[in-house]
Design an enzyme around this catalytic site. Structure first.
Site, short mmCIF file in Angstrom:
data_model
loop_
_atom_site.label_atom_id
_atom_site.label_comp_id
_atom_site.label_asym_id
_atom_site.label_seq_id
_atom_site.Cartn_x
_atom_site.Cartn_y
_atom_site.Cartn_z
N GLU A 1 135.98 34.43 130.83
CA GLU A 1 134.89 33.47 130.59
C GLU A 1 134.80 32.39 131.66
O GLU A 1 133.70 32.16 132.22
CB GLU A 1 135.02 32.80 129.21
N LEU B 1 153.61 60.09 141.22
CA LEU B 1 153.03 59.29 140.14
C LEU B 1 152.51 57.94 140.61
O LEU B 1 152.54 56.96 139.87
CB LEU B 1 154.04 59.10 139.00
N HIS C 1 141.10 33.76 132.64
CA HIS C 1 140.42 34.62 131.69
C HIS C 1 138.99 34.90 132.19
O HIS C 1 138.50 34.22 133.11
CB HIS C 1 140.38 33.93 130.32
N CYS D 1 139.50 29.01 126.33
CA CYS D 1 138.16 29.35 126.84
C CYS D 1 137.10 28.63 126.02
O CYS D 1 136.02 28.31 126.54
CB CYS D 1 137.94 30.85 126.80
N GLY E 1 154.98 66.99 130.58
CA GLY E 1 154.23 68.20 130.35
C GLY E 1 154.11 68.56 128.88
O GLY E 1 154.03 67.68 128.01
N THR F 1 156.00 69.75 126.53
CA THR F 1 156.96 69.27 125.52
C THR F 1 156.62 67.84 125.11
O THR F 1 156.67 67.47 123.95
CB THR F 1 158.40 69.29 126.10
N ARG G 1 145.24 56.52 136.55
CA ARG G 1 146.51 55.84 136.83
C ARG G 1 146.26 54.36 137.11
O ARG G 1 147.00 53.50 136.67
CB ARG G 1 147.20 56.48 138.03
N ARG H 1 147.10 56.87 144.89
CA ARG H 1 146.96 56.89 146.36
C ARG H 1 145.50 56.85 146.80
O ARG H 1 145.18 57.15 147.93
CB ARG H 1 147.66 58.11 146.93
C1 AOF Z 1 140.01 35.22 126.49
N1 AOF Z 1 139.56 35.69 127.68
O1 AOF Z 1 139.82 36.95 129.51
C2 AOF Z 1 141.51 37.05 127.89
C3 AOF Z 1 141.94 36.57 126.60
O2 AOF Z 1 148.76 33.75 127.84
P1 AOF Z 1 147.32 33.31 127.90
O3 AOF Z 1 147.13 31.86 127.75
O4 AOF Z 1 146.63 33.86 129.12
O5 AOF Z 1 146.60 33.95 126.62
C4 AOF Z 1 146.68 35.31 126.39
C5 AOF Z 1 145.89 35.67 125.16
O6 AOF Z 1 144.54 35.32 125.34
C6 AOF Z 1 145.91 37.16 124.90
O7 AOF Z 1 146.97 37.54 124.06
C7 AOF Z 1 144.59 37.36 124.22
O8 AOF Z 1 144.66 37.00 122.86
C8 AOF Z 1 143.70 36.38 124.92
N2 AOF Z 1 143.11 37.00 126.09
N3 AOF Z 1 141.15 35.69 125.95
O9 AOF Z 1 139.39 34.34 125.90
C9 AOF Z 1 140.26 36.57 128.42
N4 AOF Z 1 142.26 37.92 128.62
ZN ZN Z 2 140.61 32.59 127.12
#
Ligand code: AOF
Ligand code: ZN
Length: 371
Positions: free
Chosen positions: A61, A214, A59, A93, A307, A309, A194, A217
């Site tokens: 943090e 799609l 994550h 975290c 497109g 539609t 993308r 590149r």
């Molecule tokens: C954070 N910091 O950078 C992100 C968070 O499957 P896990 O354990 O990785 O947890 C995923 C969940 O954690 C996700 O659904 C969302 O609620 C949170 N994401 N939280 O503190 C992060 N990416």
């Molecule tokens: Zn986290």
């Protein structure tokens, strides 16, 4: 009062965290991309920055805290989303923040994930940390929108991309070649969208008109090509389309209307192409059900390239979160004002307003959001 504290400083630091979060868009699904900055408020020094890593872990943090190391003690953590409190695939975290000795946490939005949903901030407060929330709320919501919609509405964030000529109309490809109305620079900018998406979607008409790849590149971003999704009409799509030829490298999924059509298509589907039956209403693929399937598979950000539609169908279903228009121009004219009504032609059921406009060479990139 030191210049490195107060609401204005908090907002500035949060802007940096938001910029970090944007770097991860399109790489972290199904996790949100979260940006984090560790700061010494006494000196105003940034001690560490980070964002959610490819695949969604680590994550944001712990990445920023690791960079700051021991110096994080007594510092402030700016983070775009509420820190997680659950034991998922990584430890919470919140624990990392406590262990690092952070004294103050400034956060953007709370995390709607039911495993977190306010508990992250509560645990930080209970541990005696000074917690401030809702800083740069709109921007935080926007950068995390895919995650929020996936968790709360079981659908991805939907961004529609259009290229308009000077006359405000889309340039139809034909003979299996796209017709470029904008400059290579504007198209490169479009390719970035993308890279920031988890999936790209087109209809069979676009396949026949433009025969697009799609893929992304752009130099250095080739690995950022997301899942390609095609909504097939009534015809079975043969192997002659260019995107099928790279199905072993970048996945392709084709939704056919109903079981019969899918079973038929499966028999001679090009190798590596994932053929699915989509729920139909009145004989046509039902978009809310398609989006639910994509969200269940972890797609948080969907780029819809057309497109007309398909744009019409998304508009009719009320499934438009943002429209990005690439518009050909020349230096003598400013066509931005006309864009709202030009786009309304393709999305008559969506009331859009211009959010941002900028020039790229002679062209314009205009982003519109529902009112
Ligand atoms: C954070 N910091 O950078 C992100 C968070 O499957 P896990 O354990 O990785 O947890 C995923 C969940 O954690 C996700 O659904 C969302 O609620 C949170 N994401 N939280 O503190 C992060 N990416
Ligand atoms: Zn986290």
């Amino acid at each position: 009062m030191a210049v490195s504290s107060g609401p204005e400083f908090d907002a500035q630091m949060m802007d940096i965290a938001l910029a970090m979060a944007r770097r991860g868009l399109g790489t972290t699904a199904p996790n949100p991309s979260v940006g984090a900055v560790v700061v010494d408020e006494q000196s105003g020094e940034i001690l560490g920055r980070g964002w959610t890593q490819p695949g969604g872990r680590p994550h944001g943090e712990p990445v920023a805290l690791d960079v700051a190391g021991e110096r994080a003690r007594g510092g402030t953590l700016y983070v775009t989303l509420e820190p997680c409190s659950h034991f998922g695939q990584t430890p919470p975290c919140v624990s990392a923040i406590l262990e690092a000795g952070i004294a103050r946490v400034v956060c953007g939005i709370t995390d709607p994930d039911p495993r977190v949903s306010g508990r992250g901030l509560e645990q930080l407060r209970d541990a005696g940390i000074d917690v401030v929330r809702s800083i740069r709320l709109d921007e935080g919501r926007w950068v995390t929108r895919g995650h929020v919609l996936r968790v709360s509405e079981r659908r991805p964030f939907v961004q529609l991309k259009l290229a308009l000529g000077r006359d405000g109309r889309i340039a139809l490809g034909g003979a299996g070649q796209p017709q470029w109305v904008t400059s290579p620079e504007a198209r490169a900018h479009g390719a970035l969208l993308r890279a920031e998406a988890d999936a790209i979607l087109v209809g069979a008409g676009t396949l026949r008109d433009d025969n697009p790849d799609l893929t992304c590149r752009l130099p250095g971003l080739a690995h950022r090509s997301p899942l390609r999704v095609v909504l097939a009409g009534n015809a079975v799509l043969g192997p002659e389309y260019r995107l099928f030829q790279t199905a072993d490298k970048v996945p392709v999924r084709v939704f056919y209307p109903g079981d019969m059509a899918a079973a038929q298509a499966k028999k001679d589907a090009p190798k590596g192409v994932d053929v699915r039956a989509g729920l139909t209403v009145g004989g046509r693929l039902w978009l809310p059900a398609i989006l639910e399937v994509l969200a269940a598979d972890g797609v948080t950000r969907l780029l819809v390239e057309g497109g007309s539609t398909i744009w019409h169908a998304f508009s009719e279903a009320g499934l438009v979160d943002e429209v990005v228009v690439y518009r050909a121009g020349d230096r003598s004219r400013d066509p931005i004002e006309a864009t709202t009504s030009d786009v309304a032609h393709y999305m008559p059921n969506t009331n859009l307003e211009i959010f941002q406009a900028r020039r790229i060479g002679d062209d314009h990139v205009i982003s519109l959001r529902p009112r």
